[in-house]
Design a protein around this motif. Structure first.
Motif, PDB file in Angstrom:
ATOM      1  N   TYR A   1      73.156  54.255  16.318  1.00  0.00           N
ATOM      2  CA  TYR A   1      73.874  53.543  15.262  1.00  0.00           C
ATOM      3  C   TYR A   1      73.505  54.092  13.888  1.00  0.00           C
ATOM      4  CZ  TYR A   1      74.902  50.053  18.851  1.00  0.00           C
ATOM      5  OH  TYR A   1      75.346  49.413  19.979  1.00  0.00           O
TER       6      TYR A   1
ATOM      7  N   THR B   1      76.571  59.021  20.834  1.00  0.00           N
ATOM      8  CA  THR B   1      75.875  58.816  22.101  1.00  0.00           C
ATOM      9  C   THR B   1      75.022  60.036  22.417  1.00  0.00           C
ATOM     10  OG1 THR B   1      77.684  57.445  22.930  1.00  0.00           O
ATOM     11  CG2 THR B   1      76.195  58.375  24.565  1.00  0.00           C
TER      12      THR B   1
ATOM     13  N   GLN C   1      76.730  50.101  12.354  1.00  0.00           N
ATOM     14  CA  GLN C   1      77.855  50.389  13.239  1.00  0.00           C
ATOM     15  C   GLN C   1      77.531  51.549  14.174  1.00  0.00           C
ATOM     16  OE1 GLN C   1      81.212  51.427  10.788  1.00  0.00           O
ATOM     17  NE2 GLN C   1      80.252  53.257   9.956  1.00  0.00           N
ATOM     18  N   TYR C   2      78.309  51.631  15.237  1.00  0.00           N
ATOM     19  CA  TYR C   2      78.137  52.695  16.240  1.00  0.00           C
ATOM     20  C   TYR C   2      78.310  54.060  15.593  1.00  0.00           C
ATOM     21  CZ  TYR C   2      79.485  55.939  19.929  1.00  0.00           C
ATOM     22  OH  TYR C   2      79.600  57.038  20.739  1.00  0.00           O
TER      23      TYR C   2
ATOM     24  N   VAL D   1      72.981  54.844  23.139  1.00  0.00           N
ATOM     25  CA  VAL D   1      73.876  54.747  21.989  1.00  0.00           C
ATOM     26  C   VAL D   1      73.047  54.727  20.706  1.00  0.00           C
ATOM     27  CG1 VAL D   1      75.588  53.283  20.839  1.00  0.00           C
ATOM     28  CG2 VAL D   1      75.635  53.540  23.323  1.00  0.00           C
TER      29      VAL D   1
END
Length: 372
Positions: free
Chosen positions: A337, A156, A152-153, A335
């Motif tokens: 994760y 950033t 999942q994220y 991004v």
């Protein structure tokens, strides 16, 4: 074709040459991938009984072609202990180190995960964080039928790339407004500041200087601003040991700072340098100049201008965190994760999940009572 697991410091030190060779060959490697960073970190923080080395080294034709720089952390939950398989170190970018010049990266990563699964009796949870988009490791995990659902994220990372502009003047025109330019002019007129760049290898006392500034800033924030949540990493004994070892004679650690006419540091930013990228990790300012708004902006402008002069790097990486100021300055972001997967066959995992379910039930009962 085989994979070896390093579990002791002697074995760790013995693979230094191969480790350094692989980081030079891996395009996804960052400063947090380097041997020096990981080894010094382990020397400082790995001495306790709550951590064990678990470095996977994969070989093809008697040549090391991949490393998974991992450890097992034991987290004491009082009733049960949870063994977490995670990356070594602490930073904004983590990865496996791969030489894909002769073999497919996905095949090498598959072998590393195969070894992890074969040793599943040693861990209760895998927790691999700060996995960057567009890396071979994240692509492998996201394409895997079982692993992808546990990804999942996380956050950033923002970056300035000077290569996207023809000159500093173009960057200034597109990215810096009139208000910021005025801040720079005012600070220079009022303080006569000088912008300096110093490598750790060039100075024996920069650590003491920035540590002092950072602790003075913390004291100011506590006593004047009431921000008692702010701490200073330079007050932690373990951090001090790690940083002093890392800084010693290190060409890859740079200090950027504004210096007053009487040679005092107004504000500094310390960065790791690797492959023309400055990885920012710590900054601080002198409370004496707290009445000036935008000192950090002035320092950044000076740093960015230095990129175009070819002094030491081409990019500045602001690290993890989705703060608006980072997006205002940066022209790139990526991004990252996290991959977190429980070992379903572990008895500790089953017990932990039972305990968590019990807590949720107790919490729900309390909420219901309060509602009534």
């Amino acid at each position: 074709m085989n994979t070896k697991i390093i579990t002791d410091v002697d074995g760790f030190l013995a693979i230094r040459e191969d480790w350094e060779r692989l980081t030079e060959q891996d395009p996804d490697a960052t400063y947090y991938s380097t041997f020096e960073f990981n080894y010094f970190w382990w020397q400082t923080f790995g001495s306790g009984c709550d951590k064990q080395l678990f470095i996977l080294c994969h070989y093809r034709d008697n040549m090391m072609v991949a490393i998974a720089p991992l450890m097992i952390r034991c987290i004491d939950k009082k009733i049960v202990k949870c063994r977490v398989l995670s990356f070594l170190g602490k930073g904004d970018y983590f990865n496996f180190i791969i030489d894909s010049s002769k073999f497919k990266a996905s095949a090498l990563i598959r072998e590393l995960f195969h070894t992890i699964e074969e040793n599943s009796e040693k861990w209760d949870k895998i927790e691999l964080t700060h996995l960057q988009m567009n890396t071979q490791l994240l692509q492998y995990i996201m394409r895997h039928d079982r692993y992808s659902k546990h990804t999942q994220y996380l956050t950033t990372c923002n970056r300035i790339n000077s290569g996207d502009f023809e000159s500093y003047e173009q960057f200034e025109k597109e990215m810096i407004n009139t208000k910021l330019r005025r801040k720079r002019v005012k600070l220079r007129q009022d303080t006569g500041y000088r912008f300096k760049i110093v490598r750790a290898s060039e100075s024996d006392d920069m650590y003491e200087q920035i540590a002092n500034v950072h602790q003075l800033e913390k004291k100011y924030l506590h006593e004047v601003k009431g921000r008692t949540e702010r701490g200073s990493l330079f007050e932690d004994k373990a951090n001090e040991t790690f940083l002093r070892e890392l800084f010693k004679g290190n060409d890859r650690i740079l200090f950027f700072y504004l210096e007053s006419e009487d040679s005092e540091i107004i504000m500094y930013k310390c960065c790791y340098l690797y492959r023309d990228v400055l990885y920012g990790w710590n900054t601080g300012y002198s409370p004496k100049y707290s009445n000036y708004h935008g000192i950090s902006d002035v320092l950044l402008m000076e740093m960015i201008e230095s990129l175009f002069s070819g002094s030491c790097a081409k990019q500045i990486d602001f690290g993890a965190g989705t703060y608006p100021w980072k997006f205002r300055w940066a022209n790139h972001f990526s991004v990252s994760y996290s991959f977190v997967m429980w070992n379903e066959c572990s008895q500790q995992t089953k017990l932990l999940r039972l305990l968590n379910q019990s807590r949720e039930i107790i919490r729900a009962v309390k909420e219901l009572k309060n509602a009534l």
